[in-house]
Write an enzyme that holds these catalytic residues in place. Sequence first.
Site, PDB file in Angstrom:
ATOM      1  N   SER A  22       0.869  -1.183   0.000  1.00  0.00           N
ATOM      2  CA  SER A  22       0.000   0.000   0.000  1.00  0.00           C
ATOM      3  C   SER A  22       0.903   1.229   0.000  1.00  0.00           C
ATOM      4  O   SER A  22       1.756   1.363   0.882  1.00  0.00           O
ATOM      5  CB  SER A  22      -0.866   0.015   1.260  1.00  0.00           C
ATOM      6  OG  SER A  22      -1.600  -1.185   1.340  1.00  0.00           O
ATOM      7  N   SER A 266       6.844   0.430  11.409  1.00  0.00           N
ATOM      8  CA  SER A 266       5.634   0.848  10.722  1.00  0.00           C
ATOM      9  C   SER A 266       5.932   2.063   9.865  1.00  0.00           C
ATOM     10  O   SER A 266       6.809   2.861  10.179  1.00  0.00           O
ATOM     11  CB  SER A 266       4.514   1.156  11.719  1.00  0.00           C
ATOM     12  OG  SER A 266       4.640   2.470  12.177  1.00  0.00           O
ATOM     13  N   LYS A 267       5.161   2.152   8.786  1.00  0.00           N
ATOM     14  CA  LYS A 267       5.360   3.288   7.888  1.00  0.00           C
ATOM     15  C   LYS A 267       4.998   4.575   8.620  1.00  0.00           C
ATOM     16  O   LYS A 267       5.597   5.597   8.433  1.00  0.00           O
ATOM     17  CB  LYS A 267       4.464   3.146   6.663  1.00  0.00           C
ATOM     18  CG  LYS A 267       4.900   2.047   5.734  1.00  0.00           C
ATOM     19  CD  LYS A 267       4.047   2.077   4.485  1.00  0.00           C
ATOM     20  CE  LYS A 267       4.099   0.751   3.750  1.00  0.00           C
ATOM     21  NZ  LYS A 267       2.824   0.364   3.203  1.00  0.00           N
ATOM     22  N   ARG A 268       3.991   4.468   9.490  1.00  0.00           N
ATOM     23  CA  ARG A 268       3.503   5.644  10.187  1.00  0.00           C
ATOM     24  C   ARG A 268       4.567   6.191  11.141  1.00  0.00           C
ATOM     25  O   ARG A 268       4.733   7.375  11.285  1.00  0.00           O
ATOM     26  CB  ARG A 268       2.237   5.302  10.983  1.00  0.00           C
ATOM     27  CG  ARG A 268       1.049   6.078  10.494  1.00  0.00           C
ATOM     28  CD  ARG A 268      -0.215   5.526  11.095  1.00  0.00           C
ATOM     29  NE  ARG A 268      -0.426   4.134  10.703  1.00  0.00           N
ATOM     30  CZ  ARG A 268      -1.333   3.350  11.262  1.00  0.00           C
ATOM     31  NH1 ARG A 268      -2.084   3.791  12.240  1.00  0.00           N
ATOM     32  NH2 ARG A 268      -1.507   2.120  10.842  1.00  0.00           N
TER      33      ARG A 268
END
Length: 328
Positions: A22, A266-268
Amino acid sequence: MSMVGAMPDLTANPVRGRFAPSPTGALHLGNLRTALLAWLFARTQYGRFVLRIEDIDRPRVRAGAAQQMLDDLHWLGLDWDEGPDCGGPYAPYTQSERLAIYRHALHQLRAVNLVYPCYCSRAEVANTASAPQQGASDGPHYAGTCRDLTEAQRREHEARGRRPALRFRVEEERVVSFNDLVQGVTTQHVQQVAGDFIVCRSDGIFAYQFAVVVDDALMHINQVVRGNDLLTSTARQVLLYEALGFHTPTFAHVPLLLDEQGKRLSKRAQSTGLAPLRDRGITPEQLVGELAASCALVNKGERLSANTLVETYRRRALPLQKTRFPLH
Ligand code: GLU
């Protein structure tokens, strides 16, 4: 018997694997390791590999991230036979271009009354959740509040301007079991863990669970290798495969790469992508070596290209699923 008849037919049911990121941020090292493993599973079996961009959740998509992902994966030495940049027989390979396909599949479920409108807000679902989260990876357990609304009740909600999400009706006692190539036999009572789950959100966006099944099925993916954070989603997906009349693929949920504190990247949380490593001059061979060593595929300190890794595994004829992944 003719010689030809006695030869194994390598084209009988070739493996078709995929990586489906994603584009909500840069691929971090954990994503890259999962991509490498998915690619390796397919390539060691002389399979085909598909790249799909899962940008269905448009508000979370970051401009330029998809192209950056393709560049990073190529830099690492991975290749694919079908994807957004090279096309293929089941194009398009970008979810935002496949909405008509999802609408059609949703129509199939509606026609047999397997989905129903749910007018609950997030807060209402959280308040009525009979079990807190219980491993469902996307949202709290749903208690079935809107399952048996009458037409009049539905009209009342609509009159108040509420737009419904659509939920898949999960049979009360349905237990799903599948034999994961890495995790072994995995069993889930879907109604207890997740409850009736969303296939289309109230803002009209198709849910990950739904789009991923439609895509994997229509792209003839028969081997899904992905991070084990998605293990708890798989039982729901199996129900969708069945309801839509598709074959269920084989699953292999590989361990996630953890940071030094033992936490998920995590990408966040802005876990570093490739850019800083590339700036420091790391080579693809170094990174492939490190990623492969981190899951015990090679010895620490080895440097090798992704292609050499495939050849090594082909030569050893060691099925990857027999590899003992470290337990984190
Ligand atoms: N798009 C999902 C993600 O980036 C992965 C979907 C899958 O592999 O099933 O987390």
